[in-house]
Design a protein around this motif. Sequence first.
Motif, PDB file in Angstrom:
ATOM      1  N   GLU A 188     -38.599  38.533  11.993  1.00 13.04           N
ATOM      2  CA  GLU A 188     -37.518  37.946  12.787  1.00 13.04           C
ATOM      3  C   GLU A 188     -36.726  39.021  13.514  1.00 13.04           C
ATOM      4  O   GLU A 188     -36.307  38.841  14.648  1.00 13.04           O
TER       5      GLU A 188
ATOM      6  N   SER B  74     -28.628  37.440  13.729  1.00 14.83           N
ATOM      7  CA  SER B  74     -27.562  36.453  13.883  1.00 14.83           C
ATOM      8  C   SER B  74     -26.843  36.627  15.223  1.00 14.83           C
ATOM      9  O   SER B  74     -26.567  35.647  15.925  1.00 14.83           O
TER      10      SER B  74
ATOM     11  N   LYS C 132     -30.147  41.402   9.384  1.00 17.10           N
ATOM     12  CA  LYS C 132     -29.625  40.033   9.387  1.00 17.10           C
ATOM     13  C   LYS C 132     -28.525  39.873  10.431  1.00 17.10           C
ATOM     14  O   LYS C 132     -28.482  38.877  11.159  1.00 17.10           O
ATOM     15  N   ASN C 133     -27.624  40.852  10.507  1.00 17.44           N
ATOM     16  CA  ASN C 133     -26.538  40.795  11.487  1.00 17.44           C
ATOM     17  C   ASN C 133     -27.078  40.845  12.913  1.00 17.44           C
ATOM     18  O   ASN C 133     -26.588  40.144  13.797  1.00 17.44           O
TER      19      ASN C 133
ATOM     20  N   SER D  89     -36.269  39.423  17.507  1.00 22.54           N
ATOM     21  CA  SER D  89     -34.946  39.492  18.124  1.00 22.54           C
ATOM     22  C   SER D  89     -34.818  40.725  19.007  1.00 22.54           C
ATOM     23  O   SER D  89     -34.247  40.659  20.098  1.00 22.54           O
TER      24      SER D  89
ATOM     25  N   HIS E  38     -29.050  35.466  18.131  1.00 23.16           N
ATOM     26  CA  HIS E  38     -29.113  34.005  18.210  1.00 23.16           C
ATOM     27  C   HIS E  38     -27.805  33.424  18.728  1.00 23.16           C
ATOM     28  O   HIS E  38     -27.815  32.539  19.579  1.00 23.16           O
ATOM     29  N   LYS E  39     -26.702  33.919  18.227  1.00 15.95           N
ATOM     30  CA  LYS E  39     -25.393  33.383  18.595  1.00 15.95           C
ATOM     31  C   LYS E  39     -25.012  33.718  20.037  1.00 15.95           C
ATOM     32  O   LYS E  39     -24.537  32.844  20.764  1.00 15.95           O
TER      33      LYS E  39
END
Length: 88
Positions: free
Chosen positions: A9, A78, A74-75, A13, A81-82
């Motif tokens: 992932e 995120s 992870k950040n 990204s 995506h945001k």
Amino acid sequence: MTNDKLHKEFLESVEHVNNYTEPLPADLLLKLYAYYRIAHKNFDNPGSRTPLINAFKANALIQAKNLSPKQAMKNYISLVHKEIILKK
């Protein structure tokens, strides 16, 4: 989330950001920069030729210094995506 899934992932990204053609805000780019560097355990000094840019990058790294590489991934995911994928 398994490490393999997280890594996949994260790479997706990163690719999404690299292929994104619209301008992105500087504060978003600095956060992504810091998360990326921490995720790759790259703690070298920023390498820009411009001292001011180096200062901003160093500050972004300092602000995120307590993150583990896993949390940085992870950040990063995120934030992409945001701020990029969902805003299309």
